[in-house]
Design a protein around this motif. Structure first.
Motif, PDB file in Angstrom:
ATOM      1  N   GLU A 146     -28.126 -32.646 -39.092  1.00 54.32           N
ATOM      2  CA  GLU A 146     -29.116 -32.893 -40.143  1.00 54.32           C
ATOM      3  C   GLU A 146     -30.356 -32.031 -39.948  1.00 54.32           C
ATOM      4  O   GLU A 146     -30.953 -31.561 -40.916  1.00 54.32           O
ATOM      5  CB  GLU A 146     -29.510 -34.372 -40.173  1.00 54.32           C
ATOM      6  N   ALA A 150     -31.637 -29.304 -42.694  1.00 58.06           N
ATOM      7  CA  ALA A 150     -32.989 -29.275 -43.256  1.00 58.06           C
ATOM      8  C   ALA A 150     -33.578 -27.867 -43.170  1.00 58.06           C
ATOM      9  O   ALA A 150     -34.230 -27.394 -44.108  1.00 58.06           O
ATOM     10  CB  ALA A 150     -33.884 -30.269 -42.521  1.00 58.06           C
ATOM     11  N   ASN A 154     -34.448 -25.596 -46.393  1.00 54.92           N
ATOM     12  CA  ASN A 154     -35.802 -25.062 -46.529  1.00 54.92           C
ATOM     13  C   ASN A 154     -35.780 -23.552 -46.746  1.00 54.92           C
ATOM     14  O   ASN A 154     -36.575 -23.009 -47.520  1.00 54.92           O
ATOM     15  CB  ASN A 154     -36.622 -25.407 -45.287  1.00 54.92           C
ATOM     16  N   ILE A 191     -29.736 -33.902 -49.538  1.00 51.94           N
ATOM     17  CA  ILE A 191     -30.850 -33.912 -48.586  1.00 51.94           C
ATOM     18  C   ILE A 191     -31.703 -35.162 -48.774  1.00 51.94           C
ATOM     19  O   ILE A 191     -32.674 -35.361 -48.067  1.00 51.94           O
ATOM     20  CB  ILE A 191     -31.729 -32.658 -48.729  1.00 51.94           C
ATOM     21  N   ASN A 194     -31.896 -37.171 -45.669  1.00 43.14           N
ATOM     22  CA  ASN A 194     -32.108 -36.388 -44.448  1.00 43.14           C
ATOM     23  C   ASN A 194     -33.556 -36.571 -43.988  1.00 43.14           C
ATOM     24  O   ASN A 194     -34.490 -36.117 -44.636  1.00 43.14           O
ATOM     25  CB  ASN A 194     -31.810 -34.912 -44.708  1.00 43.14           C
ATOM     26  N   TYR A 196     -35.194 -35.200 -41.770  1.00 44.55           N
ATOM     27  CA  TYR A 196     -35.874 -33.984 -41.339  1.00 44.55           C
ATOM     28  C   TYR A 196     -36.372 -33.147 -42.524  1.00 44.55           C
ATOM     29  O   TYR A 196     -37.046 -32.139 -42.321  1.00 44.55           O
ATOM     30  CB  TYR A 196     -34.949 -33.144 -40.462  1.00 44.55           C
ATOM     31  N   CYS A 197     -36.021 -33.558 -43.731  1.00 45.66           N
ATOM     32  CA  CYS A 197     -36.496 -32.862 -44.926  1.00 45.66           C
ATOM     33  C   CYS A 197     -37.791 -33.503 -45.409  1.00 45.66           C
ATOM     34  O   CYS A 197     -37.853 -34.728 -45.577  1.00 45.66           O
ATOM     35  CB  CYS A 197     -35.448 -32.918 -46.036  1.00 45.66           C
ATOM     36  N   LYS A 202     -37.702 -32.142 -50.756  1.00 46.74           N
ATOM     37  CA  LYS A 202     -36.807 -32.937 -51.590  1.00 46.74           C
ATOM     38  C   LYS A 202     -37.213 -32.841 -53.059  1.00 46.74           C
ATOM     39  O   LYS A 202     -36.366 -32.725 -53.947  1.00 46.74           O
ATOM     40  CB  LYS A 202     -36.812 -34.394 -51.128  1.00 46.74           C
TER      41      LYS A 202
END
Length: 204
Positions: A146, A150, A154, A191, A194, A196-197, A202
Motif C-alpha cells: 500500500e 500510494a 502520487n 486508493i 489506502n 498512505y494516500c 484522493k
C-alpha cells in the motif's frame, strides 16, 4: 558531507548511510527529518525509501557499500534512473543509518526534466519507475504494497497535473496523458482505503 555519514556507517556497521538535504528552487525546502530513526534494520530499509517521510530515492545524499551494487546497474537511456534502481539496492541492505543534519544542498533549476515547462516524453519514465518499484514491492515485500501504491499513484497524479502534459497541444503530449489515465485505471484499483494516500491525492 561524507565524513559524518561514513563515521556513522562504520561505527554502526551499516550498509547505507543517508543525510538530510536542503532543497532550493522548490516549494519543499528540505527533506523532512523529524520522523527518521537513527538506524533501520533489514525489515524496515525499504520502508525508509518509499515512505513519504523517507530519505528520497536519489543517490546524492547517500553512501553505500559497493557490494550492494553487485548485479545492479542503473538503466541505460532512462530518466529517473535512481528510482528505477534504488529500491533493489535498499532491499539488499541489512542496516541503514541516518544523519538527520541537512548536510547536502541541492538546487533545482527550471531546465531539469522533472521541472521544465517544456514537454518531453522522457518525463513518463517517472511513472514507469514508480510502477516498477510497486511491482517489486508487491512481489518481494508485500507488507509495504500500500505504501508503494500510494507513491505510484502520487507520481501519476503529479505528472497528470504538469502543464507540460496537461495543456500541451502536441499529439505526443496528449498520448502521454492518455497513458497516465490508463496506468491509473489498470494498476491502482482503489486508493480510497489506502492510509498512505493523502486526502488531497484522493480528491484529485
Amino acid at each position: 558531507i561524507f565524513s559524518k555519514m561514513l563515521d556513522q556507517m562504520i561505527s554502526r556497521n551499516a550498509d547505507i548511510a543517508c543525510c538530510g538535504m536542503k532543497i532550493l528552487g522548490t516549494e519543499t525546502p528540505h527533506i523532512n527529518l523529524s520522523e527518521w530513526q537513527e538506524e533501520y534494520d533489514r525489515d524496515d530499509c525499504i520502508q525508509l525509501l518509499i515512505s513519504h517521510t523517507g530519505t528520497g530515492d536519489f543517490y546524492m545524499n547517500k553512501i553505500f557499500r559497493r557490494e550492494l551494487f553487485d548485479g545492479i546497474r542503473l538503466p541505460v537511456g532512462k530518466y529517473f534512473e535512481d528510482i528505477f534502481s534504488m529500491y533493489k539496492v535498499f532491499d539488499k541492505a541489512d542496516k541503514v543509518v541516518c544523519v538527520k543534519e541537512p548536510l547536502y544542498l541541492y538546487r533545482i533549476h527550471g531546465q531539469s526534466i522533472s521541472h521544465s515547462a517544456q514537454f518531453s516524453p522522457k518525463i513518463m519514465d517517472y511513472a514507469y519507475a514508480c510502477q516498477a518499484e510497486w511491482n517489486y514491492v508487491k512481489a518481494n515485500r508485500p507488507s509495504y504494497t500500500e505504501m508503494a501504491a500510494a507513491k505510484y499513484a502520487n507520481a501519476i497524479n503529479q505528472l497528470s497535473k504538469k502543464p507540460a502534459i496537461l495543456h500541451a497541444k502536441s499529439e505526443e503530449a496528449k498520448k502521454c496523458f492518455g497513458i497516465l489515465k490508463k496506468l491509473f485505471l489498470q494498476d491502482i484499483i482503489s486508493i480510497e482505503d489506502n492510509k498512505y494516500c493523502s486526502n488531497r491525492l484522493k480528491y484529485e
